[in-house]
Design an enzyme around this catalytic site. Structure first.
Site, PDB file in Angstrom:
ATOM      1  N   ASN A  86      -6.220  -2.476   2.304  1.00  0.00           N
ATOM      2  CA  ASN A  86      -6.282  -3.935   2.260  1.00  0.00           C
ATOM      3  C   ASN A  86      -7.731  -4.391   2.315  1.00  0.00           C
ATOM      4  O   ASN A  86      -8.513  -3.917   3.141  1.00  0.00           O
ATOM      5  CB  ASN A  86      -5.529  -4.553   3.446  1.00  0.00           C
ATOM      6  CG  ASN A  86      -4.020  -4.378   3.328  1.00  0.00           C
ATOM      7  OD1 ASN A  86      -3.495  -4.182   2.236  1.00  0.00           O
ATOM      8  ND2 ASN A  86      -3.328  -4.456   4.451  1.00  0.00           N
ATOM      9  N   ARG A  89       0.829  -1.212   0.000  1.00  0.00           N
ATOM     10  CA  ARG A  89       0.000   0.000   0.000  1.00  0.00           C
ATOM     11  C   ARG A  89       0.860   1.257   0.000  1.00  0.00           C
ATOM     12  O   ARG A  89       0.559   2.212  -0.734  1.00  0.00           O
ATOM     13  CB  ARG A  89      -0.930  -0.003   1.219  1.00  0.00           C
ATOM     14  CG  ARG A  89      -2.057  -1.025   1.149  1.00  0.00           C
ATOM     15  CD  ARG A  89      -2.896  -0.995   2.421  1.00  0.00           C
ATOM     16  NE  ARG A  89      -2.069  -1.283   3.596  1.00  0.00           N
ATOM     17  CZ  ARG A  89      -2.414  -0.984   4.843  1.00  0.00           C
ATOM     18  NH1 ARG A  89      -3.570  -0.368   5.086  1.00  0.00           N
ATOM     19  NH2 ARG A  89      -1.616  -1.289   5.849  1.00  0.00           N
TER      20      ARG A  89
END
Length: 558
Positions: free
Chosen positions: A505, A487
């Site tokens: 996520n 990320r």
């Protein structure tokens, strides 16, 4: 006495005399200009560790070098001082050969002029920054992703660059680089073998060069065949690509011996090879989609044009600046170390340190392949209709071939084919789109868009652009993408591309994201997403158009 200097990320110690000499030379940066005959003296002062014998370019016009070349020489000198070594270059040619791989930037004063075609400077491209983030072979899938999203289609990218584009009806189209639903596997197999292509074209009564295939063990037979058909001839691998091992305009048996030696050390050295009669004419790539000529690109052999002042190496480094400003050409500059370059220079009696006369064109490769640094000029508006008809006839000779790059040698593309030498030399069923999409000069043709439209129509789908130059998408990444910094990595890539959005996520093997910005940048982010940071192993990236949102940054969300 010693002084501390940070070099290459490490602290090193230099003698005071070396430090003082280097400091005095660098004080004038970035405007430092020093005459050739003084440069060697400056370098000799650095404890005599380096000696460059610089040749005068022209007795009446002394070229002056500025910061970058001096920096390269000084860095080499300082590096050798820390090792207690001495480096001596006996000539400027030796310096070029020894140091060219380390040179990241290169500057001379006065600088060579920008390369021109008919007085025009090279094209500029708004997506150069987006493309510069991509891996070496990332451009084809990037352009297809951009077009799919602008057409309002979903697309899923896989690690091997395979791309599945899905219509709202559920129908899917498969692409991989320039391979598309428009070309069958049989057509690809036929065109990948040059001798099979020659047979099919001869049956269709399309002009092809006289030639034969030879095993690599049949060197003497190949030499005798060339003698029998007469010189000049061309030597090339039977299943070659990107100009590897190709040598054209071979003028005698001795030159053919050298060409065979080049083949023996090329990547395709284990392949059979073709000897064929050299045909006069310039090299063209004619792009045919669904029996329509959509682009015509004149490809010129890698070259520089002399100005009576700068060396071949000077001209190459500056030509490469223009190539790197082109999205397609940025990763295929002219390579000083390429054996073919030195072969061609040797034929002209030149070295890298030679100074070509004003207006003299110096060839640096034996074929007009763009991967070797050649020029590209889009000329469809001038291409004679009879030549277009000949290109379509050649493609029709191979069943199942609805997308093709037809390579032709033509004396003058503006004249009728029947009035001149006009020969088909190759068919490319997965022709790279970039030569027409990103020509150095001439009109820019959106080949990837045309390819996707034709592929959709062939499947009975109607598509049209539904998105503007700015787009918004959601995309989902699956694989090993959690617990590996994925990320944060996506956030970093998005920020470097000026993209707004967020990423989070979804589960242990899934990351989902929203992105909006220029279509060029968003498509580049999707293409990058299949790579990920070290430790990540993405297995797919699925993207689809979305509604825009009011955002001011790109965030990592939980």
């Amino acid at each position: 006495m010693q002084n501390d200097l940070q070099y290459g990320g490490q602290h090193i110690l230099l003698t005071s005399s070396a430090w003082d000499a280097a400091e005095s030379a660098l004080k004038g940066l970035p405007g430092l200009k020093i005459a050739e005959d003084n440069l060697a003296d400056v370098l000799k002062n650095i404890d005599g560790c380096i000696d460059i014998e610089l040749e005068h370019r022209n007795s009446s016009k002394k070229s002056k070098y500025n910061s970058e070349l001096i920096m390269i020489a000084l860095e080499g000198a300082l590096r050798n001082l820390t090792r207690g070594e001495t480096t001596t270059y006996s000539s400027l040619e030796e310096f070029y050969l020894s140091e060219h791989e380390r040179i990241q930037k290169y500057a001379v004063e006065p600088a060579p002029s920008v390369p021109l075609h008919n007085g025009e400077e090279p094209n500029t491209y708004t997506d150069l920054d987006a493309v510069s983030h991509l891996p070496r072979l990332g451009t084809p899938s990037y352009t297809l992703i951009r077009d799919a999203l602008q057409f309002g289609l979903q697309c899923t990218l896989y690690p091997n660059s395979a791309l599945i584009v899905t219509h709202e009806s559920g129908k899917a189209l498969s692409f991989k680089a320039s391979m598309s639903p428009l070309t069958s596997a049989v057509a690809r197999a036929a065109t990948n073998h040059k001798e099979a292509t020659r047979v099919l074209l001869q049956r269709a009564k399309v002009p092809v060069p006289l030639g034969r295939v030879f095993s690599i063990e049949d060197r003497s037979v190949a030499l005798d065949f060339a003698d029998s058909i007469g010189y000049p001839v061309v030597c090339k691998p039977v299943a070659g690509f990107k100009g590897i091992g190709v040598v054209s305009n071979i003028r005698n048996r001795e030159e053919l011996e050298k060409a065979l030696d080049l083949h023996a050390i090329s990547k395709l050295r284990d392949d059979d090879l073709i000897i064929e009669r050299h045909v006069t004419g310039d090299d063209y790539r004619i792009v045919v989609i669904d029996r329509q000529v959509v682009a015509g690109v004149l490809r010129s052999t890698a070259n520089v044009v002399g100005d009576g002042l700068h060396t071949v190496a000077d001209l190459v480094f500056y030509k490469n600046r223009a190539l790197r400003a082109n999205p397609q050409r940025r990763m295929s500059p002219i390579k000083i170390s390429h054996p073919g370059l030195h072969y061609q220079l040797g034929l002209a009696g030149y070295t890298l340190a030679s100074v070509p006369a004003m207006g003299e064109k110096v060839l640096l490769a034996s074929s007009a392949n763009l991967s070797l640094g050649g020029d590209s000029i889009e000329i469809l508006d001038e291409l004679h209709p009879s030549i277009q008809e000949l290109a379509i006839k050649a493609v029709d000779a191979v069943p199942g071939l609805d997308y093709c790059g037809v390579d032709m040698l033509i004396e003058d593309h503006r004249l009728p084919a029947a009035d001149q030498s006009c020969t088909i030399i190759e068919l490319n069923s997965a022709a790279a789109m970039g030569s027409a999409q990103y020509p150095m000069w001439g009109n820019k043709v959106q080949i990837s868009q045309l390819l996707m439209e034709a592929s959709a129509h062939a499947s009975g789908l109607q598509v049209e652009k539904t998105q503007n130059s700015d787009i918004a998408i959601t995309f989902t990444v699956r694989g090993r993408v959690t617990g590996v910094g994925y990320r944060r990595w996506i956030q970093s890539q998005a920020k470097s591309l000026s993209i707004l959005g967020h990423v989070k996520n979804l589960d242990k093997r899934t990351v989902t994201a929203f992105a909006q910005g220029r279509s060029d940048d968003v498509a580049a982010l999707v293409r990058l997403a299949i790579l990920g940071p070290e430790g990540a192993v993405p297995t797919s990236v699925a993207a689809e158009p979305a509604e825009t949102s009011e955002l001011t940054s790109f965030e990592v969300r939980k």
